[in-house]
Design a protein around this motif. Structure first.
Motif, PDB file in Angstrom:
ATOM      1  N   ARG A   1     -34.901-162.451 -14.098  1.00  0.00           N
ATOM      2  CA  ARG A   1     -34.583-161.029 -14.036  1.00  0.00           C
ATOM      3  C   ARG A   1     -33.451-160.740 -15.016  1.00  0.00           C
ATOM      4  O   ARG A   1     -32.494-161.507 -15.093  1.00  0.00           O
ATOM      5  N   ILE A   2     -33.580-159.650 -15.768  1.00  0.00           N
ATOM      6  CA  ILE A   2     -32.512-159.166 -16.645  1.00  0.00           C
ATOM      7  C   ILE A   2     -32.047-157.837 -16.072  1.00  0.00           C
ATOM      8  O   ILE A   2     -32.827-156.901 -15.947  1.00  0.00           O
ATOM      9  N   ASP A   3     -30.773-157.781 -15.696  1.00  0.00           N
ATOM     10  CA  ASP A   3     -30.231-156.557 -15.111  1.00  0.00           C
ATOM     11  C   ASP A   3     -29.615-155.630 -16.157  1.00  0.00           C
ATOM     12  O   ASP A   3     -29.625-154.411 -15.989  1.00  0.00           O
ATOM     13  N   SER A   4     -29.071-156.203 -17.216  1.00  0.00           N
ATOM     14  CA  SER A   4     -28.478-155.395 -18.288  1.00  0.00           C
ATOM     15  C   SER A   4     -28.343-156.264 -19.525  1.00  0.00           C
ATOM     16  O   SER A   4     -28.473-157.485 -19.463  1.00  0.00           O
TER      17      SER A   4
ATOM     18  N   LYS B   1     -21.712-153.239 -26.859  1.00  0.00           N
ATOM     19  CA  LYS B   1     -22.346-151.955 -26.539  1.00  0.00           C
ATOM     20  C   LYS B   1     -23.522-152.178 -25.602  1.00  0.00           C
ATOM     21  O   LYS B   1     -24.388-153.017 -25.870  1.00  0.00           O
ATOM     22  N   SER B   2     -23.591-151.421 -24.535  1.00  0.00           N
ATOM     23  CA  SER B   2     -24.636-151.587 -23.525  1.00  0.00           C
ATOM     24  C   SER B   2     -25.985-151.080 -24.015  1.00  0.00           C
ATOM     25  O   SER B   2     -26.074-150.079 -24.719  1.00  0.00           O
ATOM     26  N   ALA B   3     -27.037-151.785 -23.594  1.00  0.00           N
ATOM     27  CA  ALA B   3     -28.401-151.395 -23.953  1.00  0.00           C
ATOM     28  C   ALA B   3     -28.769-150.069 -23.311  1.00  0.00           C
ATOM     29  O   ALA B   3     -28.362-149.770 -22.192  1.00  0.00           O
ATOM     30  N   THR B   4     -29.569-149.288 -24.026  1.00  0.00           N
ATOM     31  CA  THR B   4     -30.045-148.009 -23.511  1.00  0.00           C
ATOM     32  C   THR B   4     -31.483-148.080 -23.027  1.00  0.00           C
ATOM     33  O   THR B   4     -31.912-147.261 -22.224  1.00  0.00           O
ATOM     34  N   ASP B   5     -32.251-149.093 -23.521  1.00  0.00           N
ATOM     35  CA  ASP B   5     -33.653-149.222 -23.130  1.00  0.00           C
ATOM     36  C   ASP B   5     -34.121-150.632 -23.462  1.00  0.00           C
ATOM     37  O   ASP B   5     -33.559-151.305 -24.326  1.00  0.00           O
ATOM     38  N   ILE B   6     -35.158-151.058 -22.755  1.00  0.00           N
ATOM     39  CA  ILE B   6     -35.771-152.361 -23.025  1.00  0.00           C
ATOM     40  C   ILE B   6     -37.278-152.227 -22.858  1.00  0.00           C
ATOM     41  O   ILE B   6     -37.741-151.518 -21.962  1.00  0.00           O
ATOM     42  N   ASP B   7     -38.041-152.851 -23.754  1.00  0.00           N
ATOM     43  CA  ASP B   7     -39.498-152.891 -23.661  1.00  0.00           C
ATOM     44  C   ASP B   7     -39.927-154.349 -23.604  1.00  0.00           C
ATOM     45  O   ASP B   7     -39.407-155.181 -24.338  1.00  0.00           O
ATOM     46  N   GLY B   8     -40.884-154.655 -22.766  1.00  0.00           N
ATOM     47  CA  GLY B   8     -41.375-156.015 -22.584  1.00  0.00           C
ATOM     48  C   GLY B   8     -41.158-156.486 -21.161  1.00  0.00           C
ATOM     49  O   GLY B   8     -41.981-157.178 -20.581  1.00  0.00           O
ATOM     50  N   VAL B   9     -40.020-156.126 -20.601  1.00  0.00           N
ATOM     51  CA  VAL B   9     -39.694-156.316 -19.183  1.00  0.00           C
ATOM     52  C   VAL B   9     -38.915-155.079 -18.752  1.00  0.00           C
ATOM     53  O   VAL B   9     -38.562-154.246 -19.574  1.00  0.00           O
ATOM     54  N   ASP B  10     -38.625-154.978 -17.477  1.00  0.00           N
ATOM     55  CA  ASP B  10     -37.822-153.868 -16.968  1.00  0.00           C
ATOM     56  C   ASP B  10     -36.490-154.404 -16.470  1.00  0.00           C
ATOM     57  O   ASP B  10     -36.429-155.486 -15.873  1.00  0.00           O
ATOM     58  N   PHE B  11     -35.422-153.645 -16.720  1.00  0.00           N
ATOM     59  CA  PHE B  11     -34.130-154.008 -16.143  1.00  0.00           C
ATOM     60  C   PHE B  11     -34.234-153.980 -14.618  1.00  0.00           C
ATOM     61  O   PHE B  11     -34.941-153.164 -14.039  1.00  0.00           O
ATOM     62  N   ASN B  12     -33.519-154.888 -13.977  1.00  0.00           N
ATOM     63  CA  ASN B  12     -33.409-154.954 -12.511  1.00  0.00           C
ATOM     64  C   ASN B  12     -34.728-155.232 -11.801  1.00  0.00           C
ATOM     65  O   ASN B  12     -34.877-154.882 -10.632  1.00  0.00           O
ATOM     66  N   ARG B  13     -35.686-155.856 -12.499  1.00  0.00           N
ATOM     67  CA  ARG B  13     -36.962-156.236 -11.876  1.00  0.00           C
ATOM     68  C   ARG B  13     -37.325-157.643 -12.321  1.00  0.00           C
ATOM     69  O   ARG B  13     -37.134-158.006 -13.477  1.00  0.00           O
ATOM     70  N   TYR B  14     -37.851-158.402 -11.405  1.00  0.00           N
ATOM     71  CA  TYR B  14     -38.277-159.755 -11.745  1.00  0.00           C
ATOM     72  C   TYR B  14     -39.484-159.720 -12.677  1.00  0.00           C
ATOM     73  O   TYR B  14     -40.331-158.839 -12.581  1.00  0.00           O
TER      74      TYR B  14
ATOM     75  N   ASN C   1     -27.553-160.130 -18.900  1.00  0.00           N
ATOM     76  CA  ASN C   1     -27.001-160.337 -17.566  1.00  0.00           C
ATOM     77  C   ASN C   1     -28.132-160.327 -16.549  1.00  0.00           C
ATOM     78  O   ASN C   1     -28.925-159.395 -16.518  1.00  0.00           O
ATOM     79  N   GLY C   2     -28.166-161.372 -15.729  1.00  0.00           N
ATOM     80  CA  GLY C   2     -29.216-161.482 -14.733  1.00  0.00           C
ATOM     81  C   GLY C   2     -28.666-161.899 -13.391  1.00  0.00           C
ATOM     82  O   GLY C   2     -27.454-161.970 -13.183  1.00  0.00           O
TER      83      GLY C   2
END
Length: 136
Positions: free
Chosen positions: A72-75, A81-94, A123-124
């Motif tokens: 899981r990747i939470d952030s 600088k913090s990420a604003t979006d991610i494609d391929g997996v979702d933040f806070n989901r396994y 961060n996971g």
């Protein structure tokens, strides 16, 4: 007649500004040094390219892990600088690595100037994994 011409010209100039394409500098050829990965996470990262655009910075990479394991990747952060979006997996989901153990990711961050050395932190649930990204 002149007023109509000026109005048409003004409208054309304004519309051309609305449809202008954002410029980007895509840099490839990055090496990744694993600085710290929690022992029980056991995944790696390769960076294919980094797009330094006017509106955002996008890291195109591949996350590599042991097949049939979940993580899981939470952030994420890049150069602080913090990420604003991610494609391929979702933040806070396994998510689970499939048979090939590779997941393509695109991670968006706020706009920044092109750099040759960056630190990407993921961060996971098991802690933080740091990857030093260096342009050759």
């Amino acid at each position: 007649m002149m007023k109509l011409f000026l109005k048409t010209l003004l409208a054309a100039v304004l519309l051309s500004g609305c449809f202008s394409v954002a410029t980007a500098e895509t840099m490839t050829g990055y090496n990744v040094n694993t600085v710290a990965v929690p022992l029980n996470d056991g995944y790696g990262l390769t960076v294919e390219s980094i797009d330094f655009r006017n509106d955002l910075t996008r890291v195109n990479c591949k996350l590599k892990g042991r097949p049939n394991t979940s993580h899981r990747i939470d952030s994420a952060s890049l150069a602080g600088k913090s990420a604003t979006d991610i494609d391929g997996v979702d933040f806070n989901r396994y998510f689970q690595f499939e048979e090939d153990g590779v997941i393509p990711l695109s991670i968006d961050f706020p706009r920044m100037k092109p750099q040759k050395k960056l630190t990407l932190s993921l961060n996971g649930i098991n802690g933080r994994a740091d990857f030093q990204i260096i342009k050759e």
